[in-house]
Design an enzyme around this catalytic site. Structure first.
Site, PDB file in Angstrom:
ATOM      1  CD  GLN A  70       1.787   2.828  -8.655  1.00 35.03           C
ATOM      2  OE1 GLN A  70       2.815   2.180  -8.447  1.00 35.03           O
ATOM      3  NE2 GLN A  70       1.575   4.012  -8.113  1.00 35.03           N
ATOM      4  CG  ASP A 125       9.085   4.785  -6.871  1.00 35.47           C
ATOM      5  OD1 ASP A 125       8.613   3.739  -6.377  1.00 35.47           O
ATOM      6  OD2 ASP A 125       8.998   5.899  -6.310  1.00 35.47           O
ATOM      7  CD  GLU A 126       4.810   6.444  -7.416  1.00 32.80           C
ATOM      8  OE1 GLU A 126       3.803   5.698  -7.449  1.00 32.80           O
ATOM      9  OE2 GLU A 126       5.085   7.139  -6.415  1.00 32.80           O
ATOM     10  CB  THR A 130      -0.891   0.038   1.252  1.00 35.23           C
ATOM     11  OG1 THR A 130      -0.051   0.142   2.416  1.00 35.23           O
ATOM     12  CG2 THR A 130      -1.748  -1.212   1.360  1.00 35.23           C
ATOM     13  CG  MET A 131      -0.631   4.967  -1.274  1.00 37.75           C
ATOM     14  SD  MET A 131      -1.783   6.366  -1.322  1.00 37.75           S
ATOM     15  CE  MET A 131      -2.929   5.923  -0.017  1.00 37.75           C
ATOM     16  CB  CYS A 150       4.377   0.010   2.904  1.00 33.52           C
ATOM     17  SG  CYS A 150       4.619  -0.323   1.150  1.00 33.52           S
ATOM     18  N   GLY A 151       6.957   2.531   2.569  1.00 34.39           N
ATOM     19  CA  GLY A 151       8.392   2.723   2.382  1.00 34.39           C
ATOM     20  C   GLY A 151       8.948   2.273   1.046  1.00 34.39           C
ATOM     21  CE  LYS A 152       4.504   1.441  -3.071  1.00 35.41           C
ATOM     22  NZ  LYS A 152       3.835   1.978  -1.850  1.00 35.41           N
ATOM     23  CB  SER A 153       9.485   6.204  -2.739  1.00 34.19           C
ATOM     24  OG  SER A 153       8.394   6.111  -3.638  1.00 34.19           O
TER      25      SER A 153
END
Length: 234
Positions: A89, A86-87, A10-11, A13-16
């Site tokens: 999706q 990144d991004e 989800t948003m 959660c530290g992906k970037s």
């Protein structure tokens, strides 16, 4: 062996942040890579995290061909060892297939980061194709939390304070409370997503502005009548 890896969740959660950390780690070991992003909240051609970190990036338009970008780099004498995407999706399924081809035919590590599902709890096309093609899908270790404290599993879109489940799939907004943006996003656990119970809606149902209701009976769906509790007829 090179891999196509999809870090998804989800948003918040530290992906970037993880994308920036991976790029730093690989560069520190002398590896050469390219950083891509699309529709980052900080603007075009930048990969940013909510911790305030950022890095210059290549903006991914629908017309961008990852294979051609890397081949052009190689033709110019620059070796590419890895890609940070990144991004993801928001990438097209065809672009995801291009990334898979780079892994298989050019032995380039591709690390992709993105949200799995949209505000309707439906998979983004790019995320769906990544799940289908990735060598592995990994959830970041940092858990995003719902307002109730449980692990967040869904992204909710909030328009003028109300959660919505219809509309265009991609509408860029903000997650910061008090943002002037009309469209905002909030992460929720499945229970409160299904009940459309955002933190704002929960506070409006609470007897005290300082206390959030955690009992489902105190969190009716918008427009529903609260359940009456009384003695049974005898």
């Amino acid at each position: 062996m090179a891999e196509l890896v999809f870090f998804s969740g989800t948003m918040d959660c530290g992906k970037s942040t993880l994308a920036l950390q991976l790029d730093h780690n690989h560069r520190a070991r002398g590896r050469r890579g390219l950083v891509f992003t699309k529709l980052d909240r900080a603007g075009a051609a930048v990969l940013s995290s909510r911790l305030g970190l950022s890095h210059e990036a290549i903006e991914v338009e629908d017309s961008l061909d990852f294979w051609e970008v890397v081949v052009e780099q190689a033709t110019g004498g620059r070796v590419i060892d890895y890609l940070i995407c990144d991004e993801a999706q928001f990438y097209t399924p065809v672009q995801v297939e291009q990334l898979a081809r780079l892994v298989d035919e050019m032995n380039i590590d591709v690390f992709t980061f993105g949200i799995t599902a949209d505000f309707r709890a439906q998979l983004f096309p790019g995320s769906r194709r990544l799940i289908e093609l990735a060598d592995r899908t990994q959830v970041p270790q940092v858990e995003a939390l719902c307002w109730c404290g449980k692990r967040a599993t869904h992204n909710a879109r909030v328009v003028d304070g109300d959660m919505v489940v219809e509309g265009e799939q991609v509408v860029v907004g903000d997650t910061a409370q008090g943002s002037p943006a009309v469209v905002e996003y909030e992460v929720l656990c499945r229970r409160h997503y299904m009940r459309r119970m955002t933190s704002h809606a929960a506070r409006s149902q609470s007897a005290s502005a300082q206390v959030l209701p955690f009992d489902l009976d105190l969190c009716p769906l918008p427009g529903s009548q609260p359940r009456q509790v009384g003695m049974m007829d005898t």
